[in-house]
Design an enzyme around this catalytic site. Sequence first.
Site, PDB file in Angstrom:
ATOM      1  N   ASP A 260      60.158  31.940  33.624  1.00 31.32           N
ATOM      2  CA  ASP A 260      60.793  30.679  33.278  1.00 31.32           C
ATOM      3  C   ASP A 260      59.670  29.653  33.100  1.00 31.32           C
ATOM      4  O   ASP A 260      58.495  29.928  33.363  1.00 31.32           O
ATOM      5  CB  ASP A 260      61.814  30.259  34.351  1.00 31.32           C
TER       6      ASP A 260
HETATM    7  C1  GLC Z   1      64.141  25.825  31.644  1.00 30.44           C
HETATM    8  C2  GLC Z   1      65.271  26.670  32.166  1.00 30.44           C
HETATM    9  C3  GLC Z   1      65.499  27.944  31.385  1.00 30.44           C
HETATM   10  C4  GLC Z   1      65.129  27.711  29.942  1.00 30.44           C
HETATM   11  C5  GLC Z   1      63.628  27.480  29.896  1.00 30.44           C
HETATM   12  C6  GLC Z   1      63.114  27.239  28.473  1.00 30.44           C
HETATM   13  O1  GLC Z   1      63.432  25.265  32.705  1.00 30.44           O
HETATM   14  O2  GLC Z   1      65.246  27.021  33.541  1.00 30.44           O
HETATM   15  O3  GLC Z   1      66.881  28.303  31.542  1.00 30.44           O
HETATM   16  O4  GLC Z   1      65.478  28.849  29.164  1.00 30.44           O
HETATM   17  O5  GLC Z   1      63.224  26.414  30.719  1.00 30.44           O
HETATM   18  O6  GLC Z   1      63.574  26.012  28.010  1.00 30.44           O
END
Ligand code: GLC
Length: 736
Positions: A260
């Site tokens: 993430d």
């Molecule tokens: C965010 C979220 C995740 C998302 C990622 C990319 O922090 O936790 O769900 O897909 O970053 O934007």
Amino acid sequence: MKEQELRELQNTLSWPEKIGQLIQLSGDFFQSEALAVGPKQKLGIDQDTVNLVGSVLNLTGAEATNHIQENYLANSRHKVPLLFMADIIYGYRTIFPIPLGLGATWNPALIKQAYQVIAAESRSAGAHVTFAPMVDLVRDARWGRCLESTGEDPHLNADYAKVMVEGLQGENLEGIASCVKHFAAYGAAEAGREYNTVDMSERRLRQDYLTGYKAAIDAGCKLVMTSFNTYDGMPATGNDFLLKDILRKEWGFDGVIISDYAAIQELVAHGVAADEREATQLAIEATTDIDMKTSCYAKQLEPLIKDGMISSKLVDDAVWRVLKLKNNLGLFEDPYRGASKENEEMNLLSDKNRALSRKVAAESVVLLQNKNNVLPLTPNQDKILLVGPYGDKQDLIGLWAVHGKTTDVTTLKEVLEKKLTSESFKFTQGCDMLDDYSFLGEFGATAEQIDSIGLSESQRESALAEALKLGEVADVIIFAMGEHTMQSGEAGSRTDITLPKIQQDFMNQMIELGKKKILISISGRPLVYTKEVNQMDAILQAWFPGTEGANAIVDLLFGDTNPSGRLSMSFPHNVGQLPIYYNEFKTGRPLTSKTHKGRFISKYLDSPNQPLFPFGYGLSYSEVLYNNLKLSSSEMTEKLIATISISNQSDRDCLETVQLYIQDVTGSVVRPVKELKKYKKVSLKAKETKTVSFELAREDLYYYKRDMSFNVESGAFIVFVGPNSEEVLESQFELI
Ligand code: GLC
């Protein structure tokens, strides 16, 4: 490209080129050189690294992606195409209801259609991968990301995970690749506080929290995203047990694992890595393949190999998984995958897609209360006054509709003005959404912008006066109220989950008029309606219903559609009950205890145990009677059939979701009081009676026993069947 050729290609790559495939940067790095200076400096990387990056985050639009791909390949020695990945959670341009609303449809087949539309729109706009489905099971409405979850039940979440992956990817990846997230158990953040610790038994993890991810993997999901949280003391992104033991070994997942956002670097903040070098080592050894939006892999992987701290095979294996994904998507043959302005114009927001979004929204809305059958309304019969901050607001698509446009949304006011005469319909806002908008500063709103959002003190007074005046002559008042978009979603945890106080104060004044009162609530989570159930005649839980949400709500208000939504997450009496969920374990002193009474049983002194509205609950405009629950036998070895008769007493067709739960009366460990095992959404004509049957198989009863084997012991079971998890008929059988 054949695998052999792909292997050969990988062998031609230098280490910087290989490592580049494991780095993901956001779209701003790929705009003009000038625009990219800031982001590069902030991340501490140079243009050479950007030129080798393997994937791009949240940049979509056919012209932009095609242009960047073309430039990238023209300047690339290795000609490995870029992968465009984006957050397309519940819609690209046609936005569907938030997943907590999708969860309330209890209609996986319909949701699959929605995700096929999402895939087609996304592909025409140049997206190759979406960071969906989000399948985190959630039992705590304080957590802002309830919005993205299909709810509190392991079985239902797994069903949705399956169809979302199938809808997105298609049979042979003719759609876009899906990335199930957030692995694992992110929804169990302690106290519902975002990014907080997760800690639970392995049994609970496997029994309740892993079912959605497993269903997605079994459906062929191509990527997995690690979660921000810890499990058993280790952050998911560096957690060998989660990533290697369960995901890779037990489940056989050999696809791409992406961290993430900045989660690799966050291993330092978690305190399990002294620095980014150690964080990098933890993540690559746990087989996290792609580093989203930090410079850890860019800066640390090659030195770690050179210093003999990690095997180069770890990096080669990760690169291989990324190249395989690109190859499976056909990018080597067609790096653009048909993305074009023409395809966008043909696909995005088509009438067909809007119509499907409207149908899904209508099935997602849950009728929580309908005293004296105040609904459905009859057009141009009563004088209707619409009030509230959501009356003429287009913000009906929720926080995670990243690529959607609120300008595509028709408001409740506009829909009602079209449907009703000016004599029988009036609108006035009446009150502000929030008392204080300053928290929007965290989203970049300037002080001036924040000041301009709300109503001034004098405007508030005149808005109330206008609403009271118009309310005097109305027969029905519709309150379009709810949370602000920014009050839910990521980093949207809240400890007060009632309607904003300024809205409650307004409603308190308006109810004095003694009119029929209908609440339409727009929210990204279960809210506490303990006050509103006594004030309102009808309550419609509309979530953030998407691009066509207002049309769907009006379809329901006037009975053009009969409500059929059923909650996939419990609604509490108060925030103090959280986490609350229907499939709780038995306790030694249940409310029904025969050995203890009074205060010495499992309950509160100041609140009921049960939710205000239970899992599976929802009303329609039809009364459906359940009777005659029968089991094919009082004993079960391999299979058992349960049948029940349901009869529609009304003169209106309806959709009825019949739910079957079980209880394992005695297990080798404590078992839940109820577990959803089967459900069917059945259409009933006016006055029609149907017999609904369910086939229960032995495997449906399996659970993680005391020795952690996944099986079941013989013994007594209870079967419950009904319209929700509380109003049920029951019968028993003996498992032999
Ligand atoms: C965010 C979220 C995740 C998302 C990622 C990319 O922090 O936790 O769900 O897909 O970053 O934007």
